[in-house]
Design an enzyme around this catalytic site. Structure first.
Site: not given
Ligand code: WAQ
Ligand code: MG
Length: 642
Positions: A434, A462, A493
């Site tokens: 991250s 991610h 995300k």
């Protein structure tokens, strides 16, 4: 010392109560004032004498006397420091320390004298060499009177008793008394446990606890050096010399003792440039936002595909809101499970090509719940040193032994597995790290897990919606056919909603539904949120060009930074620009913010000490012009903050 030009008056109040004919002192106070302030302050002191924690007064004496001109001396207040202690016993040890520091002899004997002071109206005048009490009236003690702090004409009468302000005046007067070398003071108010010690050398040292709460046992000892002055002179000074003390500062708003530890930790953070605050965004989270009332370019969001305010997202959420309202009303296992949740889990399993999936309220909750459910005190967890905090916390919660291997170093991982044999092991890694934006060496990772018969878990927070030509994640990126045991990910995300998930075999999902405490004991996410997440996955499937755009932006931006002389590279939208020092990272980010570019400075403990950085993160919808401009601003700000 200077002459006071104005006629001043001493105003004294004394309140007492009679019990069985005997008079008991309740409270007393005095002020030195010009004529025009007398009525106001007299009223305040009367009110104070009539309302006291020690009881109701039946006798009140208010006396006003003019002070003869030239009879007043002016002195500066002692410097003040506060010593915070946990218990009153610790406070009394502080008194002993003070006596030692001031070279005063007979410390145990002096400490025992403190027991004799309660019920006295005045103080004990104690010879520190002979331990003789020098007050003529042993029952009453010697009283320091005729003193006040300097009052500007604007001061209003304070009828609430201000222990500190009066004590500093008294202590300052006493420290200027011939022969007095120190003072110990404990309040006789049952609800006031802070006391002080003072000397000319150490100043006025407050000690936050000197007696148990509720005790009326207080008193004062004036420590007197009989070799230095005569007691008669000292008593005359204490009882009759008018003293005005200048420069009494109000105490800084002091914390209750139990909260002081918190404040200390925060001050340490502030000193090290690690104190966190939040900015507030007043618009949707897109490439352009409104922040602090200004339009800004945002390059710090995890909303990589810019789906949070996608028209379909808004429409589906509005429909879900109309259908369900908002709350889910219970845990998934009781009454919180709705068709929206089931649909989302089917969508996740289909997106990740697994048999089943389970949703958690956040990615953090997912990691802590999954890791701690899969392992126990007999397990060994092998965890990459740069794994996300939620994985680390899951390891802690599991009580398993955790073995940290070097970042993305598969040789080190295998060595550590050999060194720590376990029948019950889990290997866990982020897919995309991250804060560094690099990608797990997946094929080797899976080889090793397979070879050593260890559970494998990958955090796709991610990589979901980011890696692979169509955004399906790290397996697609590596064209990998094998599945890890757990594909964990987030919906907050690239997916543009909120929540975390586990995807895997039906066995795994049945197990987690029964064992993962973070799942079992949480109220289900809102059905609106579940709808949003399912919609995000649907958009990713329907608009794969967003992933192309994102990858194009990554290349363009890294090229632009390299042209500006920075050594960066990334295959993901997370592009760390390492700055090193936390203060410098904060300064660079602050300058960029001023210029209209919002990028977060990431500091310890999120990243290791000395690797503070700007964490740029890109969106599919940043324009080429945005990227070029931002790269220029960053290179420039780094040059200007060397
Ligand atoms: N002169 C000599 N001794 C006195 C006087 C005086 N004017 N007034 C009080 N004493 C003696 C008497 O024995 C009392 O029982 C004892 O001192 C305590 O007096 O920074 O409130 O007025 O927050 O109860 C300390 C403040 C407050 C610490 C002390 O004393 C802080 C206090 P109290
Ligand atoms: Mg008192």
């Amino acid at each position: 010392m200077k002459e006071d030009p104005k006629q001043l008056y001493s105003l004294k109040m004394r309140a007492s109560a009679h019990v069985d004919g005997a008079e008991h002192h309740i409270s007393g106070a005095e002020r030195i004032l010009p004529k025009e302030q007398l009525p106001e302050f007299a009223k305040a002191l009367v009110s104070r004498g009539l309302n006291h924690a020690k009881g109701d007064a039946d006798f009140l004496n208010v006396k006003i006397e003019a002070i003869p001109a030239g009879d007043i001396i002016h002195v500066d207040a002692l410097p003040v420091e506060t010593v915070t202690v946990e218990t009153f016993q610790d406070g009394l040890r502080e008194v002993e320390r003070f006596l030692r520091e001031n070279g005063i002899p007979h410390i145990p004997q002096i400490m025992r004298k403190l027991d004799e002071t309660s019920a006295m109206r005045g103080a004990m005048l104690l010879d520190i060499h002979t331990l003789q009490r020098l007050e003529p009236n042993l029952e009453r003690g010697v009283r320091a009177t005729c003193m006040d702090c300097e009052r500007s004409s604007k001061t209003v009468a304070d009828d609430a008793k201000n222990h500190y302000a009066e004590a500093i005046v008294l202590a300052t007067k006493v420290m200027n008394c011939p022969g007095v070398v120190g003072e110990i003071c404990i309040s006789d108010d049952p609800d006031y446990v802070t006391g002080y010690v003072s000397s000319r050398r150490t100043g006025y040292r407050r000690i936050t606890k000197m007696k148990p709460l509720g005790s009326e046992a207080g008193g004062r000892i004036f420590l007197f050096d009989g070799n230095a002055a005569s007691p008669e002179d000292a008593i005359r000074y204490l009882e009759h010399q008018c003293v005005i003390v200048h420069g009494v500062q109000p105490l800084p708003e002091s914390r209750p003792c139990r909260l002081e530890r918190l404040e200390k930790k925060l001050s340490a953070l502030k000193e090290n440039h690690l104190f966190r605050t939040m900015r507030t965004i007043e618009s949707a989270e897109g490439p352009r936002i409104v922040c602090d009332g200004r339009s800004m370019l945002l390059m710090a969001s995890n909303s990589y595909l810019d789906l949070t305010a996608h028209p379909l997202m808004k429409q589906r959420c509005a429909e879900a809101l109309a259908k369900y309202g908002f709350g889910s009303g219970g845990s998934r296992l009781t009454t919180g499970n709705m068709d929206a949740h089931d649909a989302l889990e089917r969508a996740i399993a289909s997106f990740k090509k697994t048999e089943a999936a389970l949703v958690f309220n956040t990615g953090y909750a997912a990691n802590t719940a999954i890791v701690s459910a899969l392992t126990d005190a007999d397990s060994v967890i092998f965890s990459d040193e740069l794994n996300h905090a939620s994985i680390i916390d899951g390891c802690r919660l599991s009580r398993a032994r955790t073995v940290i291997y070097r970042h993305n170093d598969m040789e080190d991982l295998e060595r550590k597995i050999r060194e720590n044999p376990s029948r019950n092991g889990l290997v866990v890694s982020d897919a995309v790290f991250s804060m560094d934006g690099d990608i797990l060496r997946l094929p080797e990772f899976l080889d090793i897990c397979q070879k050593h018969e260890l559970l494998s878990m990958i955090d796709e927070a991610h990589s979901t919606g980011v890696l692979g030509d169509t955004g399906h994640g790290i397996l697609e990126h590596f064209h990998e056919k094998r599945q890890p045991d757990v594909l964990m990910g987030t919906l907050s995300k690239a997916v543009g909603a909120e929540g975390g998930f586990a995807a895997g075999s039906q066995l795994l999902i049945d197990f987690l539904r029964n064992m993962a405490r973070g799942f079992i004991f949480s109220t289900a996410m809102s059905p609106v949120t579940a709808t949003a997440a399912a919609t995000g996955l649907e958009i990713i499937e329907n608009e794969p060009e967003r992933i192309n755009q994102l990858h194009r932006n990554i290349r363009l931006f890294c090229d632009a930074l390299r042209q500006g002389g920075l050594d960066v590279s990334s295959e993901t939208p997370i592009i760390p620009v390492i700055v090193g020092d936390a203060a410098r990272a904060t300064a660079v980010a602050a300058q960029l913010f001023e210029e209209g570019l919002y990028i977060s400075a990431i500091r310890y403990p999120t990243v290791p000490q000395g690797t503070a950085r700007l964490r740029v993160s890109l969106m599919a919808t940043h324009s080429e012009a945005d990227l070029q401009w931002a790269a220029n601003r960053i290179c420039n700000a780094l040059r200007q903050n060397p």
